[in-house]
Enzyme design. Structure first.
Site, PDB file in Angstrom:
ATOM      1  N   ASP A  12      22.695  22.007  26.145  1.00  0.00           N
ATOM      2  CA  ASP A  12      21.822  22.286  25.009  1.00  0.00           C
ATOM      3  C   ASP A  12      22.526  23.359  24.175  1.00  0.00           C
ATOM      4  OD1 ASP A  12      19.730  20.558  25.768  1.00  0.00           O
ATOM      5  OD2 ASP A  12      18.988  22.046  27.179  1.00  0.00           O
ATOM      6  N   ASP A 131      10.905  13.286  23.978  1.00  0.00           N
ATOM      7  CA  ASP A 131      10.357  14.562  24.445  1.00  0.00           C
ATOM      8  C   ASP A 131       8.847  14.371  24.604  1.00  0.00           C
ATOM      9  OD1 ASP A 131      12.853  15.684  24.311  1.00  0.00           O
ATOM     10  OD2 ASP A 131      12.544  16.608  22.352  1.00  0.00           O
TER      11      ASP A 131
END
Length: 262
Positions: A12, A131
């Site tokens: 990330d 998500d």
């Protein structure tokens, strides 16, 4: 069992650095993406995922220079996502060294993007990043799971299972299912959500969000995950890729052994 389970470290990236937090907040520095990519390639990772987590929030594309330098360090498939809005964005990432490209927010805003990318590059290139979370108060979906955007900060009211099925029909080759409730908490994957998605699609499903122990990876594989993605536990040395693969093998799952450079 004869299914080969892939282990995928996730980078990330924000402002050129790998970061990790809890539920995408309170981010802390985890290192240089290029160095970590090389390390994970040597450690036996099956694939690597690079997500520019600040691109959508900042309204910009993925940082191509960092992607290119990361791709030079790995000899395993590299998936890149974050800020992808058009088929041309996908083309630029592939030219920069990505093997697959992940789409999320832009595909929700414009589902035809999935068709455009799949038709131009093939579904093997396209990963849908979902998500998802359990519906909070005031939100209701048929499955009880809702899709979010912008790193889990925005509610959509879209049913996660319905979205996964629609995306598969449009040409997505894989689904990266990230539990926003479990992300960074290290208490285990959302096995109920994983099994529910897996039951309704035929494309590979990558489990993400919640890894804290080696056993959590085994549980995700038993729940049907074709691949398992993790970040914090690998970045900060809580578990190793070799330990995860050993546990999966002991549990009866096929795993690839050896390093990518061997």
């Amino acid at each position: 069992m004869s299914v080969t389970v892939r282990i995928i470290p996730c980078l990330d990236v924000a402002d050129g650095r790998v970061v990790k937090g809890v539920n995408f907040t309170n981010l802390r520095d985890a290192g240089d993406p290029v160095e970590l990519a090389h390390t994970y390639g040597q450690a036996g990772a099956d694939e690597l995922t690079f997500l520019d987590i600040s691109a959508s929030k900042e309204g910009r594309g993925t940082t191509l220079d960092v992607v290119s330098r990361t791709a030079e360090q790995v000899f395993i498939p590299l998936t890149v996502g974050g800020g992808v809005r058009t088929a041309e964005d996908v083309n630029q990432l592939l030219l920069a060294g990505a093997d697959k490209v992940s789409v999320n927010t832009a595909a929700i805003d414009n589902p035809d993007l999935i068709d455009q990318v799949a038709n131009r590059f093939g579904n093997q290139v396209l990963v849908l990043s979902v998500d998802a979370r359990r519906c909070p108060n005031g939100v209701s979906t048929p499955s009880g799971f809702e899709v979010t955007t912008h790193g889990g900060t925005r509610s959509t009211g879209i049913d996660a299972i319905g979205w996964a099925r629609d995306a598969q029909a449009r040409g997505v080759g894989e689904i990266l299912l990230n539990s926003m409730d479990a992300d960074g908490v290290q208490q285990g994957f959302d096995l109920e959500m994983l099994a529910a998605i897996q039951e309704h699609v035929t494309v590979p499903v990558i489990a993400s969000g919640g890894a804290g122990t080696v056993e959590h990876f085994v549980e995700a594989a038993r729940a049907g995950a074709d691949a398992i993605l993790a970040a914090s536990v690998f970045h900060f040395g809580t578990v190793s890729i070799s330990d995860v693969k050993s546990a999966l093998k002991d549990a009866g799952f096929e795993v690839r052994t050896g390093r990518a450079s061997d």
